[in-house]
Design a protein around this motif. Structure first.
Motif, PDB file in Angstrom:
ATOM      1  N   PHE A 562       0.776  -2.550  82.962  1.00 53.30           N
ATOM      2  CA  PHE A 562       1.603  -1.777  82.020  1.00 53.30           C
ATOM      3  C   PHE A 562       3.018  -2.343  82.002  1.00 53.30           C
ATOM      4  CE2 PHE A 562       1.575   0.191  86.184  1.00 53.30           C
ATOM      5  CZ  PHE A 562       2.913   0.461  86.444  1.00 53.30           C
ATOM      6  N   MET A 563       3.874  -1.752  81.158  1.00 56.34           N
ATOM      7  CA  MET A 563       5.263  -2.208  81.014  1.00 56.34           C
ATOM      8  C   MET A 563       6.243  -1.130  81.458  1.00 56.34           C
ATOM      9  SD  MET A 563       5.848  -4.385  77.519  1.00 56.34           S
ATOM     10  CE  MET A 563       5.491  -6.129  77.463  1.00 56.34           C
ATOM     11  N   LEU A 564       7.349  -1.579  82.055  1.00 58.49           N
ATOM     12  CA  LEU A 564       8.498  -0.722  82.321  1.00 58.49           C
ATOM     13  C   LEU A 564       9.594  -1.062  81.306  1.00 58.49           C
ATOM     14  CD1 LEU A 564       8.803  -0.976  86.218  1.00 58.49           C
ATOM     15  CD2 LEU A 564       7.694   0.832  84.903  1.00 58.49           C
ATOM     16  N   HIS A 565      10.306  -0.047  80.853  1.00 60.34           N
ATOM     17  CA  HIS A 565      11.370  -0.244  79.857  1.00 60.34           C
ATOM     18  C   HIS A 565      12.649   0.428  80.349  1.00 60.34           C
ATOM     19  CE1 HIS A 565       8.324  -1.462  76.813  1.00 60.34           C
ATOM     20  NE2 HIS A 565       7.560  -0.587  77.482  1.00 60.34           N
ATOM     21  N   MET A 582       8.939 -10.677  86.927  1.00 54.19           N
ATOM     22  CA  MET A 582       8.303  -9.593  86.175  1.00 54.19           C
ATOM     23  C   MET A 582       9.047  -9.292  84.870  1.00 54.19           C
ATOM     24  SD  MET A 582       7.407  -7.083  89.377  1.00 54.19           S
ATOM     25  CE  MET A 582       6.393  -5.993  88.420  1.00 54.19           C
ATOM     26  N   PHE A 583      10.206  -9.941  84.663  1.00 54.91           N
ATOM     27  CA  PHE A 583      10.994  -9.723  83.449  1.00 54.91           C
ATOM     28  C   PHE A 583      10.259 -10.274  82.238  1.00 54.91           C
ATOM     29  CE2 PHE A 583      14.089 -11.414  80.378  1.00 54.91           C
ATOM     30  CZ  PHE A 583      14.764 -10.246  80.041  1.00 54.91           C
ATOM     31  N   ASP A 584      10.294  -9.521  81.130  1.00 55.61           N
ATOM     32  CA  ASP A 584       9.594  -9.943  79.917  1.00 55.61           C
ATOM     33  C   ASP A 584      10.567 -10.308  78.796  1.00 55.61           C
ATOM     34  OD1 ASP A 584       6.983 -10.057  78.275  1.00 55.61           O
ATOM     35  OD2 ASP A 584       8.215  -8.663  77.113  1.00 55.61           O
ATOM     36  N   SER A 585      11.497  -9.366  78.452  1.00 49.42           N
ATOM     37  CA  SER A 585      12.415  -9.642  77.343  1.00 49.42           C
ATOM     38  C   SER A 585      13.568  -8.651  77.351  1.00 49.42           C
ATOM     39  CB  SER A 585      11.675  -9.565  76.002  1.00 49.42           C
ATOM     40  OG  SER A 585      11.190  -8.242  75.791  1.00 49.42           O
ATOM     41  N   VAL A 586      14.634  -8.978  76.575  1.00 42.39           N
ATOM     42  CA  VAL A 586      15.775  -8.095  76.373  1.00 42.39           C
ATOM     43  C   VAL A 586      16.258  -8.279  74.935  1.00 42.39           C
ATOM     44  CG1 VAL A 586      17.392  -9.837  77.261  1.00 42.39           C
ATOM     45  CG2 VAL A 586      18.093  -7.443  77.183  1.00 42.39           C
ATOM     46  N   LYS A 591      18.095  -3.426  75.815  1.00 40.89           N
ATOM     47  CA  LYS A 591      16.825  -2.785  76.164  1.00 40.89           C
ATOM     48  C   LYS A 591      15.872  -3.847  76.708  1.00 40.89           C
ATOM     49  CE  LYS A 591      17.387   0.949  72.819  1.00 40.89           C
ATOM     50  NZ  LYS A 591      16.951   1.555  71.541  1.00 40.89           N
ATOM     51  N   THR A 592      15.454  -3.647  77.959  1.00 44.11           N
ATOM     52  CA  THR A 592      14.637  -4.652  78.644  1.00 44.11           C
ATOM     53  C   THR A 592      13.198  -4.192  78.803  1.00 44.11           C
ATOM     54  OG1 THR A 592      15.251  -3.741  80.804  1.00 44.11           O
ATOM     55  CG2 THR A 592      16.610  -5.530  79.947  1.00 44.11           C
ATOM     56  N   GLN A 593      12.305  -5.174  78.957  1.00 45.19           N
ATOM     57  CA  GLN A 593      10.886  -4.908  79.212  1.00 45.19           C
ATOM     58  C   GLN A 593      10.438  -5.717  80.427  1.00 45.19           C
ATOM     59  OE1 GLN A 593       9.208  -3.924  74.756  1.00 45.19           O
ATOM     60  NE2 GLN A 593       8.796  -5.938  75.562  1.00 45.19           N
ATOM     61  N   TRP A 594       9.655  -5.053  81.289  1.00 47.31           N
ATOM     62  CA  TRP A 594       9.147  -5.678  82.511  1.00 47.31           C
ATOM     63  C   TRP A 594       7.643  -5.427  82.569  1.00 47.31           C
ATOM     64  CZ3 TRP A 594      13.276  -7.366  85.842  1.00 47.31           C
ATOM     65  CH2 TRP A 594      14.538  -6.943  85.421  1.00 47.31           C
ATOM     66  N   VAL A 595       6.880  -6.428  83.026  1.00 45.02           N
ATOM     67  CA  VAL A 595       5.418  -6.306  83.055  1.00 45.02           C
ATOM     68  C   VAL A 595       4.938  -6.167  84.495  1.00 45.02           C
ATOM     69  CG1 VAL A 595       3.216  -7.343  82.438  1.00 45.02           C
ATOM     70  CG2 VAL A 595       5.209  -7.688  80.969  1.00 45.02           C
ATOM     71  N   VAL A 596       4.203  -5.091  84.759  1.00 47.20           N
ATOM     72  CA  VAL A 596       3.508  -4.901  86.039  1.00 47.20           C
ATOM     73  C   VAL A 596       2.045  -5.254  85.792  1.00 47.20           C
ATOM     74  CG1 VAL A 596       2.854  -3.258  87.827  1.00 47.20           C
ATOM     75  CG2 VAL A 596       5.094  -3.070  86.725  1.00 47.20           C
ATOM     76  N   ARG A 597       1.560  -6.328  86.437  1.00 42.20           N
ATOM     77  CA  ARG A 597       0.210  -6.832  86.139  1.00 42.20           C
ATOM     78  C   ARG A 597      -0.760  -6.536  87.286  1.00 42.20           C
ATOM     79  NH1 ARG A 597       0.316  -9.859  81.621  1.00 42.20           N
ATOM     80  NH2 ARG A 597       2.309 -10.831  81.054  1.00 42.20           N
ATOM     81  N   ASP A 598      -1.897  -5.981  86.912  1.00 42.18           N
ATOM     82  CA  ASP A 598      -3.033  -5.819  87.842  1.00 42.18           C
ATOM     83  C   ASP A 598      -2.613  -5.244  89.190  1.00 42.18           C
ATOM     84  OD1 ASP A 598      -4.797  -6.941  85.936  1.00 42.18           O
ATOM     85  OD2 ASP A 598      -4.197  -8.965  86.557  1.00 42.18           O
ATOM     86  N   LEU A 599      -1.928  -4.114  89.139  1.00 42.14           N
ATOM     87  CA  LEU A 599      -1.530  -3.444  90.381  1.00 42.14           C
ATOM     88  C   LEU A 599      -2.745  -2.725  90.960  1.00 42.14           C
ATOM     89  CD1 LEU A 599       0.701  -2.713  92.365  1.00 42.14           C
ATOM     90  CD2 LEU A 599       1.265  -0.744  90.914  1.00 42.14           C
ATOM     91  N   LYS A 647       8.315  -2.056  70.286  1.00 40.60           N
ATOM     92  CA  LYS A 647       6.885  -1.808  70.401  1.00 40.60           C
ATOM     93  C   LYS A 647       6.438  -2.187  71.808  1.00 40.60           C
ATOM     94  CE  LYS A 647       2.431  -2.671  68.205  1.00 40.60           C
ATOM     95  NZ  LYS A 647       1.695  -3.420  67.165  1.00 40.60           N
ATOM     96  N   GLY A 648       6.024  -1.198  72.566  1.00 41.05           N
ATOM     97  CA  GLY A 648       5.573  -1.455  73.931  1.00 41.05           C
ATOM     98  C   GLY A 648       4.122  -1.884  73.957  1.00 41.05           C
TER      99      GLY A 648
END
Length: 685
Positions: A562-565, A582-586, A591-599, A647-648
């Motif tokens: 999932f993503m953190l915002h 884990m940083f995705d974009s800003v 406003k930033t997006q971070w991806v948590v993968r396969d936790l 869009k998340g």
């Protein structure tokens, strides 16, 4: 008959003589003489209030001058007791200074100024404040005010003079006018006067005024020397200057008949169409033609020929035409980040639990004057919980300390239903009770005050609607926080019980059976069934920034992606943010997006970064959102709001089992509240 007819003749002659005598006594009244006899209109209606009003007018002028010259304000206020109810007050600033020839009129002539006709936001507009202070000081003590000023330039000398006001002619009386070397001052102004007054402490004191001024002017440094010998310093919280307000033309929306007649009579345009298009803002060629058509007014006729009837038709047609909102560059709102910065900087001693994200509403117009409303809420900590909430009222960045009951801000706060948002409100109306501070700021090119004392804002429906809309948005932020904290607290209790009881039980059973203690992590995971997000915020060792850390635990039975915002202060973003794996974009708004993968189940991962700069401390790590996962099973974050414009990640996995610790009735109630909040938000937009 003759004798009976004589009294009426004598009465007529006597009446004419009286009228002649009255006519001889009638003459023009000086504006200064009028205000001298009606000092209460300007706010000089008590000793305590008079002392405060003088400081207020001088500080307001200093802030305006510094901002116009784009200088970070440094203001020193000193109040010294010199006799029974007699004080010497001095206010010194580092502004651009005042040229020598203008000093007498600026300080010694009422209704003399540069901002009255300017259609832009400023603190002082009427040209009354500081000259009225000089007049009152002169009338109450018989002593003139001492003024010193220097403008920038190596060859420029400073000038000083004593000024009093001639109340009969509204002209300055200048003495001791001389040049002098002000060696330790590159530029700035000093005013010193002696006045009758009474120094008080509390909610309507000079200290409170300066404290609240520092909240909404975080770019200013203010030092206060009180009569008891104590020195208070409100340090600058940021070096970011407020946006400079640009001068605009009046907006046609909400125009009154007298204003329209006045503008048309004074217009230099040759046709009504050109008058509408060129003398008002947001009026295009198409809109001007449309308004003329709806009003039944010849677009080629002269604007001076409109008269009362034509002006009324134009006003009705304008009200029936969709016109773009006024431009916001004529206003200088504080902004949500700086409101939070100012509140945090000054109210830090109260250790508030939560600063609800402040709101700045879009610009609207009332009587042709653009305005905007800002609001914020501070909750919890050491704020008293057993009394009414504190209302901080501001107009054009100036605190309003008097006439709270007559103000539209108080009226709006009292009529708002706070019970739905976590505050106690007896009877559903009135100022609510609870550990909270409500801040409301009205910024306008012309604030409709109830009097020249500028102590309360008049009750206009357009302004009240915007205040209520702003309050609704910040109250929703507060309610969301309280719901999150309550849910988190309940889950914490459940988690503590599970972690304490199950291991103890397993240990005792294993001892009795003589078997090894089993691994309970999977069992605890099944019972909890949540993804837990635990935030933390710590000062870095070099004190230049803050380390933000999110520990994400997976207490469910399967892996999640999932993503953190988060909305980070844009100027505070460092390489540790963009360089995180884990940083995705800003985006441009931070406003930033971070991806948590396969936790994996029973596992955890950390998102950690550093923020630096003036605004780093304004970031609240609790303001985190998620997408790509069922938000019902997430503890410590909310679902990504639809109004974020981002869009998340879409949910692609099957939904997890909903935790059963809350009753179905309570969950249904929360869902209904959220739906209602979303509906209100769309209406506000």
């Amino acid at each position: 008959m003759g004798k009976d007819s004589e009294p009426p003749v004598r009465a007529a002659r006597s009446g004419r003589a009286t009228a002649e005598q009255l006519a001889d006594k009638q003459h023009e009244i000086s504006v200064t003489e009028f205000f001298e006899k009606n000092k209460q209109i300007l706010g000089f209606d008590s000793r305590a209030k008079s002392l405060l009003m003088g400081v207020k007018e001088a500080v307001d002028n200093s802030l305006d001058a510094c901002e116009e010259a784009e200088i970070l304000p440094d203001i020193v206020v000193k109040v010294t007791k010199v006799g029974e109810e007699e004080y010497t007050v001095s206010i010194e600033d580092n502004g651009p200074g005042i040229v020598h020839r203008a000093m007498p009129n600026v300080f010694g002539r009422l209704l003399y100024g540069s901002r009255f006709h300017a259609m832009r936001q400023s603190r002082g507009q009427q040209g009354i404040g500081i000259s009225a202070t000089v007049m009152y000081a002169n009338v109450s003590t018989g002593k003139p005010a001492h003024i010193a000023s220097r403008i920038e330039g190596e060859e420029e000398v400073a000038w000083e003079m004593d000024i009093a006001v001639d109340t009969k002619t509204n002209r300055p009386i200048v003495t001791n006018d001389r040049a002098f070397p002000w060696m330790d001052k590159a530029h700035g102004t000093l005013i010193e006067y002696t006045t009758k007054g009474r120094y008080v402490t509390g909610k309507q004191s000079i200290f409170e005024y300066l404290k609240e001024t520092a909240i909404v002017n975080p770019h200013a440094r203010i030092k206060f020397h009180d009569p008891d010998g104590k020195t208070w310093t409100f340090e600058r919280a940021t070096e970011t200057m407020p946006p400079k307000a640009a001068e605009i033309k009046p907006h046609p929306a909400g125009m009154e008949i007298g204003d329209m007649m006045g503008y048309s009579a004074q217009s230099s345009q040759k046709t009504v169409k050109d008058f509408l298009k060129n003398d008002f803002c947001r009026m295009t060629d198409r809109l001007a033609s449309e308004v003329c058509g709806k009003a039944g007014v010849d677009p080629k006729s002269r604007p001076q020929d409109l008269g009362r009837e034509g002006s009324m038709k134009l006003i009705s047609a304008i009200a029936d035409t969709k016109i773009m909102a006024p431009p916001s560059d004529c206003l200088s709102p504080i902004g949500d980040v700086l409101i939070k910065k100012g509140l945090m900087h000054i109210l830090d001693g109260m250790r508030p639990e939560y600063y609800a994200t402040p709101v700045t509403r879009p610009a609207h117009a009332v009587n042709g004057n653009p305005f905007t409303v800002e609001a914020g809420i501070v909750y919890g900590g050491e704020i008293p919980s057993d009394g009414q909430v504190t209302i901080m009222r501001f107009a054009n960045r100036v605190p309003l300390l008097y006439q709270q009951g007559a103000d539209i801000i108080t009226k709006a706060v009292s009529e708002f239903d706070w019970r739905r948002y976590g505050l106690e409100q007896r009877g559903g109306k009135g100022i609510p009770y609870g550990p909270a501070i409500v801040l409301v700021h009205v910024a306008s090119t012309k604030v409709p005050f109830t009097s020249e004392g500028k102590e309360a804002i008049a009750s206009l429906p357009e302004i009240e609607e915007e205040i209520l809309a702003a309050l609704r948005l910040v109250a929703r932020n507060l309610k969301s926080h309280l719901n999150k904290m309550e849910r988190k607290s309940k889950t914490h209790e459940k988690f503590d019980i599970v972690q304490k009881i199950l291991p103890d039980l397993a240990d005792k059973v294993s001892t009795q059976l003589g078997r090894p203690v089993p691994d309970l992590s999977r069992t605890i995971t099944k019972i909890m069934n949540v993804v837990w997000i635990e935030p933390s915020k710590k000062r870095t060792e070099d004190k230049k920034g803050y380390t933000i850390n999110y520990t994400v635990y997976n207490y469910t039975v399967r892996p999640h992606t999932f993503m953190l915002h988060m909305a980070l202060p844009k100027d505070s973003i460092t390489d540790s943010v963009t360089g995180s794996p884990m940083f995705d974009s800003v985006n441009d708004e931070g406003k930033t997006q971070w991806v948590v993968r396969d936790l994996e189940p029973s596992k955890s991962v950390q998102v950690s970064f550093v923020l630096e700069g003036d605004m780093a401390d304004t970031f609240d790590p609790d303001d985190v959102y998620v997408s790509g996962i069922n938000p019902v099973i997430v503890m410590g974050a909310e679902a990504l709001p639809g109004d974020w414009g981002i869009k998340g990640m879409e949910i692609t996995e099957t939904e997890d089992v909903v935790p059963e610790d809350d009753s179905a009735e309570e969950e249904e109630k929360e869902e209904l509240e959220e739906e209602e909040f979303e509906k209100e938000a769309k209406e506000d937009e």
